[in-house]
Design a protein around this motif. Structure first.
Motif, short mmCIF file in Angstrom:
data_model
loop_
_atom_site.label_atom_id
_atom_site.label_comp_id
_atom_site.label_asym_id
_atom_site.label_seq_id
_atom_site.Cartn_x
_atom_site.Cartn_y
_atom_site.Cartn_z
N ALA A 37 37.41 50.84 43.16
CA ALA A 37 37.32 49.57 43.89
C ALA A 37 35.89 49.37 44.41
CB ALA A 37 38.31 49.55 45.05
N CYS A 68 33.50 46.25 43.38
CA CYS A 68 33.08 45.28 44.40
C CYS A 68 31.60 45.35 44.74
CB CYS A 68 33.89 45.52 45.68
SG CYS A 68 35.65 45.16 45.48
N VAL A 109 29.28 42.28 44.74
CA VAL A 109 29.48 41.25 45.75
C VAL A 109 28.71 41.58 47.03
CG1 VAL A 109 31.22 40.21 47.28
CG2 VAL A 109 31.76 40.62 44.89
N LYS A 126 42.06 46.30 43.07
CA LYS A 126 40.62 46.14 43.24
C LYS A 126 40.19 44.68 43.07
CE LYS A 126 39.49 47.53 38.53
NZ LYS A 126 38.89 48.56 37.69
N THR A 127 40.88 43.95 42.21
CA THR A 127 40.55 42.52 42.05
C THR A 127 40.87 41.75 43.33
OG1 THR A 127 42.71 42.15 41.03
CG2 THR A 127 40.83 42.50 39.55
N LYS A 147 38.15 42.45 45.94
CA LYS A 147 36.95 41.65 45.66
C LYS A 147 37.18 40.20 46.07
CE LYS A 147 33.43 41.10 42.09
NZ LYS A 147 33.06 41.51 40.72
N LEU A 193 36.71 39.90 49.79
CA LEU A 193 35.30 39.96 50.15
C LEU A 193 34.57 38.67 49.79
CD1 LEU A 193 34.56 43.65 49.09
CD2 LEU A 193 34.95 42.77 51.41
#
Length: 196
Positions: free
Chosen positions: A24, A28, A31, A159-160, A163, A166
């Protein structure tokens, strides 16, 4: 019966959790740039006073991430119970979880100023606390895999989804209400399985 303490009989599970958090973090990383830090800081001050935001970033920043993670987890896990007294309860939870006055002020102001219905406000507040914790870690130059707010997100969400949360922090923080905890969190009564 309670689960075995971390590190006792859970070596394989702990490795899987660490791998999940690392994946993850890698996913990320693109970003979490200097631009993200600047924009998210600006967005946060739409909901809390400049003074509270400044104090959040003063001394003991590393400890505050853990406090923010615990508070966000409590809000996400207990959203139904906290339906009516969002701002006051967020500050009260902060004090119960060992939050200092700055963390309490941040939680109270964030919860009371996000203009959403109570359930959505709880989610947006919890996600805002998590994002603030991640921001503290990024500003400190800490490894994301050691950031409790990020760890909790990575262990509870895909994990998507992490993101997306965030990225949502770059816009109006009320948009973070679209990321409630999974129903299993309320059933378990806990959010985040790491640390504590």
């Amino acid at each position: 019966m309670s689960a075995a303490p971390r590190g006792v009989g859970g070596g394989a599970r702990q490795r899987r959790e660490q791998e999940r958090v690392q994946k993850a973090a890698d996913f990320c990383a693109s970003v979490l740039t200097d631009g993200w830090v600047e924009v998210v800081s600006d967005r946060a001050t739409d909901y809390v006073t400049e003074e509270t935001w400044r104090r959040l970033f003063s001394r003991r920043r590393r400890r505050r991430c853990k406090l923010l993670a615990r508070m966000a987890g409590a809000i996400l896990a207990g959203k139904k119970k906290l339906h009516d007294l969002v701002g006051a309860v967020a500050a009260w939870l902060a004090s119960l979880l060992g939050g200092d006055r700055v963390v309490q002020s941040f939680a109270r102001e964030l919860a009371s100023r996000i203009p959403l219905p109570p359930d959505a406000k709880m989610v947006a507040t919890a996600r805002g606390l998590q994002v603030a914790g991640v921001l503290l870690c990024v500003v400190n130059g800490d490894d994301l895999t050691r950031c409790q707010c990020f760890i909790d997100l990575a262990l509870e969400e895909a994990k998507t989804q992490v993101k997306k949360i965030l990225v949502a922090a770059l816009e109006d923080w009320t948009d973070m209400a679209q990321f409630p905890a999974k129903p299993s969190v309320a059933e378990r009564g806990a959010y985040g399985t790491a640390g504590g």
